[in-house]
Write a protein that holds these residues in place. Sequence first.
Motif, short mmCIF file in Angstrom:
data_model
loop_
_atom_site.label_atom_id
_atom_site.label_comp_id
_atom_site.label_asym_id
_atom_site.label_seq_id
_atom_site.Cartn_x
_atom_site.Cartn_y
_atom_site.Cartn_z
N ASP A 91 81.18 101.92 4.97
CA ASP A 91 81.06 100.66 5.69
C ASP A 91 79.58 100.30 5.79
O ASP A 91 78.72 101.15 5.58
N ILE A 92 79.32 99.04 6.15
CA ILE A 92 77.94 98.59 6.32
C ILE A 92 77.79 97.99 7.71
O ILE A 92 78.64 97.20 8.14
N VAL A 93 76.73 98.38 8.40
CA VAL A 93 76.45 97.88 9.74
C VAL A 93 75.09 97.19 9.71
O VAL A 93 74.09 97.78 9.30
N PHE A 94 75.08 95.91 10.11
CA PHE A 94 73.83 95.15 10.21
C PHE A 94 73.45 95.06 11.69
O PHE A 94 74.24 94.57 12.50
N ILE A 95 72.25 95.51 12.00
CA ILE A 95 71.76 95.47 13.38
C ILE A 95 70.51 94.60 13.39
O ILE A 95 69.62 94.78 12.58
N ARG A 96 70.48 93.66 14.32
CA ARG A 96 69.31 92.79 14.46
C ARG A 96 68.72 93.03 15.84
O ARG A 96 69.41 92.99 16.84
N THR A 97 67.41 93.28 15.86
CA THR A 97 66.73 93.47 17.14
C THR A 97 66.08 92.16 17.58
O THR A 97 65.93 91.23 16.79
N ASN A 98 65.69 92.12 18.83
CA ASN A 98 65.00 90.94 19.36
C ASN A 98 63.53 91.31 19.60
O ASN A 98 63.06 92.36 19.19
N SER A 99 62.83 90.46 20.29
CA SER A 99 61.38 90.66 20.49
C SER A 99 61.07 91.90 21.33
O SER A 99 59.93 92.37 21.31
N PHE A 100 62.05 92.45 22.05
CA PHE A 100 61.79 93.65 22.85
C PHE A 100 61.60 94.90 21.98
O PHE A 100 61.20 95.93 22.47
N ALA A 101 61.90 94.80 20.69
CA ALA A 101 61.66 95.92 19.77
C ALA A 101 60.28 95.82 19.12
O ALA A 101 59.83 96.76 18.48
N GLU A 102 59.60 94.67 19.29
CA GLU A 102 58.27 94.51 18.71
C GLU A 102 57.23 95.31 19.48
O GLU A 102 57.27 95.39 20.70
N LEU A 103 56.31 95.87 18.73
CA LEU A 103 55.23 96.63 19.35
C LEU A 103 54.21 95.69 19.98
O LEU A 103 53.80 94.70 19.37
N GLN A 104 53.83 96.00 21.20
CA GLN A 104 52.67 95.34 21.82
C GLN A 104 51.46 96.20 21.48
O GLN A 104 51.58 97.42 21.35
N TRP A 105 50.33 95.57 21.34
CA TRP A 105 49.12 96.29 20.95
C TRP A 105 48.10 96.28 22.07
O TRP A 105 47.80 95.24 22.64
N VAL A 106 47.57 97.46 22.36
CA VAL A 106 46.49 97.60 23.34
C VAL A 106 45.35 98.31 22.63
O VAL A 106 45.51 99.41 22.11
N LEU A 107 44.20 97.63 22.58
CA LEU A 107 43.02 98.19 21.92
C LEU A 107 41.94 98.40 22.98
O LEU A 107 41.51 97.44 23.62
N ASN A 108 41.56 99.64 23.19
CA ASN A 108 40.53 99.98 24.17
C ASN A 108 40.82 99.37 25.54
O ASN A 108 39.94 98.87 26.22
N LYS A 136 42.28 91.92 13.08
CA LYS A 136 41.08 91.63 12.30
C LYS A 136 39.88 92.30 12.94
O LYS A 136 39.74 92.35 14.15
N GLY A 137 39.00 92.81 12.11
CA GLY A 137 37.79 93.44 12.61
C GLY A 137 37.93 94.93 12.88
O GLY A 137 36.94 95.60 13.14
N ILE A 138 39.14 95.47 12.84
CA ILE A 138 39.35 96.90 13.08
C ILE A 138 39.68 97.56 11.75
O ILE A 138 40.62 97.16 11.06
N LYS A 139 38.92 98.56 11.40
CA LYS A 139 39.15 99.30 10.17
C LYS A 139 39.81 100.64 10.52
O LYS A 139 39.58 101.17 11.62
N PRO A 140 40.60 101.19 9.62
CA PRO A 140 41.21 102.49 9.89
C PRO A 140 40.19 103.57 10.23
O PRO A 140 40.49 104.47 11.02
N THR A 141 38.99 103.46 9.70
CA THR A 141 37.96 104.47 9.99
C THR A 141 37.41 104.34 11.41
O THR A 141 36.78 105.27 11.91
N LYS A 166 42.53 103.61 20.60
CA LYS A 166 41.16 103.73 21.10
C LYS A 166 40.27 103.94 19.88
O LYS A 166 40.56 104.76 19.02
N THR A 167 39.20 103.18 19.85
CA THR A 167 38.27 103.32 18.72
C THR A 167 37.26 104.42 19.01
O THR A 167 37.06 104.82 20.17
N LYS A 168 36.63 104.89 17.98
CA LYS A 168 35.65 105.98 18.12
C LYS A 168 34.46 105.53 18.96
O LYS A 168 33.97 106.29 19.79
N THR A 169 34.01 104.29 18.80
CA THR A 169 32.86 103.81 19.59
C THR A 169 33.25 103.70 21.05
O THR A 169 32.44 104.00 21.92
N PHE A 170 34.49 103.30 21.35
CA PHE A 170 34.95 103.22 22.73
C PHE A 170 34.99 104.62 23.35
O PHE A 170 34.58 104.81 24.49
#
Length: 185
Positions: A91-108, A136-141, A166-170
Amino acid sequence: MELNLKRTLTCIILTVLTTLCTHAQTLCVIDGTPLPDSLLHVTIDEMRSDSAKQIVSHRLGLIPPYAIETIQTFSAEEQAKNITFCKTPRDIVFIRTNSFAELQWVLNGKMIKPRKKLTIIDYKLTPQRIMEALPKGIKPTDIGSVNIITYINDPRQEKHPTIVIKTKTFNRLTNQRSLTEESNE
């Protein structure tokens, strides 16, 4: 002796292949991405029940039930007209999430917007997608640490899964401040 061993191995292989073909698993697709059985294994009867959202939430361990928008079930014959499978799913099951599954981002310590939206499911399947979605402006390094916070059992529905970076400079600035505060005391 060698001939008997080959016959026995052939019988075992044929039995295993027959078992795999007759006991195909349910294919689960969340937001257009097929999930491996190791991440979510469900049956069609479970997904047709009233507690399907709770079952998915509990088995995934990533998102609360209210982050699941819809669950649709289909037999493989209904959906497989134009699709070719290596092993046809039961069988096939299609599941759709809403905005509550989206990641929020916190930087420093500050809320930020990512370059592109990312869900907790996307992260679980391919953690490398975090690098593609970095603001933008954040590099993996620049990254010093990354933590993922999920709110599975939290009754507050406004809580989204959160990625805390958290960035290295922070980290260096924080360490310098704490050393300065300690020396002043």
